[in-house]
Design a protein around this motif. Structure first.
Motif, PDB file in Angstrom:
ATOM      1  N   PHE A  46       0.834  -1.198   0.000  1.00 48.79           N
ATOM      2  CA  PHE A  46       0.000   0.000   0.000  1.00 48.79           C
ATOM      3  C   PHE A  46       0.871   1.251   0.000  1.00 48.79           C
ATOM      4  O   PHE A  46       0.631   2.207  -0.760  1.00 48.79           O
ATOM      5  CB  PHE A  46      -0.918  -0.022   1.221  1.00 48.79           C
ATOM      6  N   ILE A  47       1.885   1.260   0.822  1.00 50.59           N
ATOM      7  CA  ILE A  47       2.798   2.393   0.881  1.00 50.59           C
ATOM      8  C   ILE A  47       3.480   2.594  -0.469  1.00 50.59           C
ATOM      9  O   ILE A  47       3.630   3.730  -0.954  1.00 50.59           O
ATOM     10  CB  ILE A  47       3.824   2.186   2.019  1.00 50.59           C
ATOM     11  N   GLU A  48       3.871   1.512  -1.103  1.00 50.41           N
ATOM     12  CA  GLU A  48       4.500   1.610  -2.431  1.00 50.41           C
ATOM     13  C   GLU A  48       3.542   2.246  -3.434  1.00 50.41           C
ATOM     14  O   GLU A  48       3.944   3.099  -4.242  1.00 50.41           O
ATOM     15  CB  GLU A  48       4.914   0.215  -2.902  1.00 50.41           C
ATOM     16  N   TYR A  49       2.299   1.857  -3.386  1.00 47.46           N
ATOM     17  CA  TYR A  49       1.297   2.411  -4.296  1.00 47.46           C
ATOM     18  C   TYR A  49       1.096   3.902  -4.030  1.00 47.46           C
ATOM     19  O   TYR A  49       1.028   4.723  -4.959  1.00 47.46           O
ATOM     20  CB  TYR A  49      -0.008   1.630  -4.117  1.00 47.46           C
ATOM     21  N   LEU A  50       1.012   4.280  -2.741  1.00 43.76           N
ATOM     22  CA  LEU A  50       0.808   5.681  -2.396  1.00 43.76           C
ATOM     23  C   LEU A  50       1.974   6.568  -2.829  1.00 43.76           C
ATOM     24  O   LEU A  50       1.782   7.757  -3.109  1.00 43.76           O
ATOM     25  CB  LEU A  50       0.608   5.817  -0.882  1.00 43.76           C
ATOM     26  N   ARG A  51       3.158   5.992  -2.884  1.00 47.14           N
ATOM     27  CA  ARG A  51       4.341   6.794  -3.241  1.00 47.14           C
ATOM     28  C   ARG A  51       4.431   7.100  -4.729  1.00 47.14           C
ATOM     29  O   ARG A  51       5.242   7.928  -5.137  1.00 47.14           O
ATOM     30  CB  ARG A  51       5.607   6.073  -2.760  1.00 47.14           C
ATOM     31  N   ILE A  52       3.607   6.451  -5.528  1.00 43.72           N
ATOM     32  CA  ILE A  52       3.556   6.782  -6.956  1.00 43.72           C
ATOM     33  C   ILE A  52       2.814   8.105  -7.079  1.00 43.72           C
ATOM     34  O   ILE A  52       1.643   8.210  -6.712  1.00 43.72           O
ATOM     35  CB  ILE A  52       2.866   5.681  -7.769  1.00 43.72           C
ATOM     36  N   LYS A  53       3.469   9.113  -7.610  1.00 39.71           N
ATOM     37  CA  LYS A  53       2.960  10.491  -7.542  1.00 39.71           C
ATOM     38  C   LYS A  53       1.967  10.750  -8.672  1.00 39.71           C
ATOM     39  O   LYS A  53       2.258  11.461  -9.642  1.00 39.71           O
ATOM     40  CB  LYS A  53       4.133  11.474  -7.584  1.00 39.71           C
ATOM     41  N   THR A  54       0.776  10.208  -8.505  1.00 39.15           N
ATOM     42  CA  THR A  54      -0.259  10.361  -9.534  1.00 39.15           C
ATOM     43  C   THR A  54      -1.110  11.599  -9.258  1.00 39.15           C
ATOM     44  O   THR A  54      -2.341  11.564  -9.326  1.00 39.15           O
ATOM     45  CB  THR A  54      -1.145   9.109  -9.591  1.00 39.15           C
ATOM     46  N   VAL A  55      -0.444  12.705  -8.950  1.00 36.80           N
ATOM     47  CA  VAL A  55      -1.134  13.917  -8.551  1.00 36.80           C
ATOM     48  C   VAL A  55      -1.444  14.781  -9.777  1.00 36.80           C
ATOM     49  O   VAL A  55      -0.606  14.956 -10.661  1.00 36.80           O
ATOM     50  CB  VAL A  55      -0.304  14.693  -7.504  1.00 36.80           C
ATOM     51  N   GLN A  56      -2.663  15.286  -9.829  1.00 29.87           N
ATOM     52  CA  GLN A  56      -3.024  16.223 -10.882  1.00 29.87           C
ATOM     53  C   GLN A  56      -2.265  17.544 -10.682  1.00 29.87           C
ATOM     54  O   GLN A  56      -1.955  17.908  -9.563  1.00 29.87           O
ATOM     55  CB  GLN A  56      -4.543  16.483 -10.855  1.00 29.87           C
ATOM     56  N   PRO A  57      -1.876  18.255 -11.745  1.00 30.98           N
ATOM     57  CA  PRO A  57      -2.290  18.028 -13.142  1.00 30.98           C
ATOM     58  C   PRO A  57      -1.330  17.188 -13.981  1.00 30.98           C
ATOM     59  O   PRO A  57      -1.568  17.008 -15.162  1.00 30.98           O
ATOM     60  CB  PRO A  57      -2.340  19.457 -13.684  1.00 30.98           C
ATOM     61  N   THR A  58      -0.250  16.648 -13.361  1.00 28.71           N
ATOM     62  CA  THR A  58       0.712  15.850 -14.134  1.00 28.71           C
ATOM     63  C   THR A  58       0.946  14.507 -13.441  1.00 28.71           C
ATOM     64  O   THR A  58       2.044  14.237 -12.944  1.00 28.71           O
ATOM     65  CB  THR A  58       2.049  16.606 -14.304  1.00 28.71           C
ATOM     66  N   PRO A  59      -0.071  13.665 -13.398  1.00 32.50           N
ATOM     67  CA  PRO A  59       0.074  12.382 -12.690  1.00 32.50           C
ATOM     68  C   PRO A  59       1.044  11.435 -13.382  1.00 32.50           C
ATOM     69  O   PRO A  59       1.123  11.401 -14.619  1.00 32.50           O
ATOM     70  CB  PRO A  59      -1.350  11.816 -12.683  1.00 32.50           C
ATOM     71  N   ASP A  60       1.766  10.665 -12.579  1.00 29.21           N
ATOM     72  CA  ASP A  60       2.690   9.660 -13.104  1.00 29.21           C
ATOM     73  C   ASP A  60       1.902   8.396 -13.430  1.00 29.21           C
ATOM     74  O   ASP A  60       1.994   7.383 -12.734  1.00 29.21           O
ATOM     75  CB  ASP A  60       3.792   9.375 -12.083  1.00 29.21           C
ATOM     76  N   TYR A  61       1.141   8.453 -14.510  1.00 32.52           N
ATOM     77  CA  TYR A  61       0.340   7.296 -14.907  1.00 32.52           C
ATOM     78  C   TYR A  61       1.207   6.157 -15.418  1.00 32.52           C
ATOM     79  O   TYR A  61       0.863   4.985 -15.260  1.00 32.52           O
ATOM     80  CB  TYR A  61      -0.674   7.695 -15.972  1.00 32.52           C
ATOM     81  N   ALA A  62       2.342   6.486 -16.033  1.00 31.48           N
ATOM     82  CA  ALA A  62       3.222   5.426 -16.533  1.00 31.48           C
ATOM     83  C   ALA A  62       3.773   4.597 -15.380  1.00 31.48           C
ATOM     84  O   ALA A  62       3.792   3.363 -15.428  1.00 31.48           O
ATOM     85  CB  ALA A  62       4.357   6.032 -17.357  1.00 31.48           C
ATOM     86  N   GLY A  63       4.215   5.272 -14.318  1.00 39.34           N
ATOM     87  CA  GLY A  63       4.715   4.552 -13.155  1.00 39.34           C
ATOM     88  C   GLY A  63       3.635   3.723 -12.492  1.00 39.34           C
ATOM     89  O   GLY A  63       3.886   2.597 -12.036  1.00 39.34           O
ATOM     90  N   CYS A  64       2.425   4.256 -12.455  1.00 36.28           N
ATOM     91  CA  CYS A  64       1.305   3.520 -11.868  1.00 36.28           C
ATOM     92  C   CYS A  64       0.973   2.279 -12.701  1.00 36.28           C
ATOM     93  O   CYS A  64       0.742   1.197 -12.154  1.00 36.28           O
ATOM     94  CB  CYS A  64       0.097   4.445 -11.776  1.00 36.28           C
ATOM     95  N   ARG A  65       0.970   2.449 -14.013  1.00 35.08           N
ATOM     96  CA  ARG A  65       0.678   1.305 -14.902  1.00 35.08           C
ATOM     97  C   ARG A  65       1.676   0.190 -14.671  1.00 35.08           C
ATOM     98  O   ARG A  65       1.298  -0.991 -14.590  1.00 35.08           O
ATOM     99  CB  ARG A  65       0.739   1.758 -16.358  1.00 35.08           C
ATOM    100  N   GLU A  66       2.962   0.518 -14.542  1.00 38.89           N
ATOM    101  CA  GLU A  66       3.983  -0.515 -14.363  1.00 38.89           C
ATOM    102  C   GLU A  66       3.872  -1.167 -12.987  1.00 38.89           C
ATOM    103  O   GLU A  66       4.124  -2.368 -12.848  1.00 38.89           O
ATOM    104  CB  GLU A  66       5.376   0.078 -14.588  1.00 38.89           C
ATOM    105  N   TYR A  67       3.486  -0.398 -11.979  1.00 41.99           N
ATOM    106  CA  TYR A  67       3.250  -0.991 -10.665  1.00 41.99           C
ATOM    107  C   TYR A  67       2.126  -2.023 -10.757  1.00 41.99           C
ATOM    108  O   TYR A  67       2.250  -3.143 -10.236  1.00 41.99           O
ATOM    109  CB  TYR A  67       2.893   0.089  -9.644  1.00 41.99           C
ATOM    110  N   LEU A  68       1.042  -1.659 -11.423  1.00 42.99           N
ATOM    111  CA  LEU A  68      -0.094  -2.573 -11.553  1.00 42.99           C
ATOM    112  C   LEU A  68       0.257  -3.786 -12.410  1.00 42.99           C
ATOM    113  O   LEU A  68      -0.210  -4.894 -12.149  1.00 42.99           O
ATOM    114  CB  LEU A  68      -1.293  -1.830 -12.125  1.00 42.99           C
ATOM    115  N   ARG A  69       1.109  -3.584 -13.413  1.00 42.14           N
ATOM    116  CA  ARG A  69       1.580  -4.720 -14.215  1.00 42.14           C
ATOM    117  C   ARG A  69       2.319  -5.720 -13.311  1.00 42.14           C
ATOM    118  O   ARG A  69       2.128  -6.938 -13.424  1.00 42.14           O
ATOM    119  CB  ARG A  69       2.495  -4.247 -15.340  1.00 42.14           C
ATOM    120  N   GLY A  70       3.138  -5.206 -12.413  1.00 41.49           N
ATOM    121  CA  GLY A  70       3.850  -6.083 -11.484  1.00 41.49           C
ATOM    122  C   GLY A  70       2.908  -6.833 -10.558  1.00 41.49           C
ATOM    123  O   GLY A  70       3.114  -8.018 -10.270  1.00 41.49           O
ATOM    124  N   GLN A  71       1.853  -6.152 -10.093  1.00 41.79           N
ATOM    125  CA  GLN A  71       0.870  -6.818  -9.247  1.00 41.79           C
ATOM    126  C   GLN A  71       0.150  -7.933 -10.006  1.00 41.79           C
ATOM    127  O   GLN A  71      -0.118  -9.008  -9.466  1.00 41.79           O
ATOM    128  CB  GLN A  71      -0.139  -5.792  -8.721  1.00 41.79           C
TER     129      GLN A  71
END
Length: 404
Positions: A10-35
């Motif tokens: 959970f902490i790892e997921y929260l640390r992905i900076k998907t904050v508007q207006p420039t969310p790190d969607y690429a980093g989030c996608r790769e985290y979810l791919r790993g899951q």
């Protein structure tokens, strides 16, 4: 104390900076791919707008021909004012509570709504570890841009062939934490209507009695809308027939949020603007309400601009006409949790699902918790994360085993 593995993820997921207006969607996608790889789930990522992936993780059921279960969450979070936070908002600090009996996980997105998306995956993990299987295929869906309207995320996804291929029959989405002991379950939501009135009129020196001014046209419109606000506020404060208090979602709220006019104190302005944030309860005839706004503008010689408007009032049945409701309700009751059924006071991506014909319930498994979405020092308790995993494991087992 060692950090439990589900909390560490959970902490790892929260640390992905998907904050508007420039969310790190690429980093989030790769985290979810790993899951997905860890859990043996199918993985898809669809981009209907470049750089804004809709990610789908799929756990195939034993009867995949049945309509599937969608577990929806959004990956983006709202901006922060870091100077008001006790810990950096994307550090996801784990801080012991004052009594030493628990930990706060402090991070933007902790409540809204990464706890929900994370608990979906951890629930599937827990069920797999126990050797559980479900009849219906389960899709954990992670969408972008909900915090700015979902127009490039869920709105496009539900219209796509990829969504049709999910064969969705029922969905869960976000709710709001409850400050009491009951679980808030949202079966519909108020529709946003952002209305802007612009009036034009005669101008001149501020010392004169100039007639037909922009302000003369605008003020009666403001007066009428604020009178409507008072009417709705009085209705909100009037108890229901059984003596219970109304929820905010039971009435239409209206707030004057924009006022603009004038260039100098002694110059009568040529134009005046007033903007309103209106949230219409589903019992409202949305189209008739919009016509009323137009008539009000025309009556006083102003222009109406609808900045945002939602015209679908679909709600999800919370009775036996919805075959998933009894299973959901029973699974919650079996955990000793009471339910409060409500209309969501704001807007979520559930509205797109309901408009597409998919019954959806909004639930966030946080009780006896301060409501901190979009607030400084947003946090959840570690115990609530762990309890939320088991909560969803039981809910998923119930709804995904509803017979066809």
């Amino acid at each position: 104390m060692d950090v439990p593995a589900p909390v560490a993820r959970f902490i790892e997921y929260l640390r992905i900076k998907t904050v508007q207006p420039t969310p790190d969607y690429a980093g989030c996608r790769e985290y979810l791919r790993g899951q997905a790889l860890e859990l043996g789930l199918g993985f898809q990522a669809h981009e209907y707008v470049a750089g804004k992936p809709v990610v789908v993780l799929t756990w195939e059921g034993t009867e995949p021909g049945l309509a599937s279960i969608v577990l929806n969450s959004h990956t983006d979070v709202v901006p922060v004012f870091e100077e008001f936070w006790t810990h950096p908002p994307f550090e996801a600090a784990r801080v012991a509570t004052a009594d030493g009996g628990d930990y706060q996980i402090i991070a933007r997105g902790a409540q809204d709504m990464k706890i929900v998306g994370h608990c979906y995956l951890e629930a599937i993990r827990a069920m797999q570890q126990r050797g559980e299987r479900v009849r219906r295929t389960v899709h954990a869906v992670f969408v972008p841009d909900e915090e700015i309207g979902g127009h490039d995320g869920m709105a496009l996804f539900v219209e796509s062939p990829e969504f049709a291929a999910l064969n969705a029959g029922f969905a869960l989405d976000e709710g709001i934490a409850s400050t009491g002991d009951a679980l808030r379950v949202f079966y519909g939501e108020r529709a946003p209507c952002w209305a802007k009135f612009v009036a034009h009129g005669r101008t001149g020196h501020g010392s004169q009695f100039i007639e037909d001014t922009a302000a003369e046209k605008l003020v009666p419109i403001v007066d009428r809308l604020m009178a409507f606000r008072r009417e709705q506020l009085a209705e909100f404060r009037t108890p229901n027939a059984d003596g219970s208090a109304k929820a905010l979602g039971d009435v239409t709220s209206i707030n004057l949020t924009l006022l603009h006019s004038g260039v100098q104190q002694n110059v009568v302005p040529e134009s005046a603007t007033a903007g309103f944030d209106i949230r219409m309860t589903p019992t409202t005839d949305y189209r008739a309400f919009r016509r009323w706004l137009g008539d009000l503008a025309a009556e006083h010689g102003a222009e109406l601009e609808i900045v945002q408007f939602w015209d679908d009032s679909t709600t999800t049945p919370t009775d036996a006409t919805n075959p998933f409701w009894p299973a959901f309700e029973a699974a919650v009751a079996a955990q000793g949790i009471a339910i409060e059924r409500e209309i969501f006071p704001a807007a979520t991506d559930s509205r797109y699902l309901r408009r597409a014909g998919i019954p959806a319930l909004g639930v966030t498994p946080l009780r006896n918790t301060p409501i901190l979405l979009h607030d400084h020092n947003e946090y959840v308790l570690q115990s609530d994360v762990l309890a939320g995993i088991e909560f969803y494991a039981r809910i998923v087992a119930a709804v995904a085993n509803v017979p066809g």
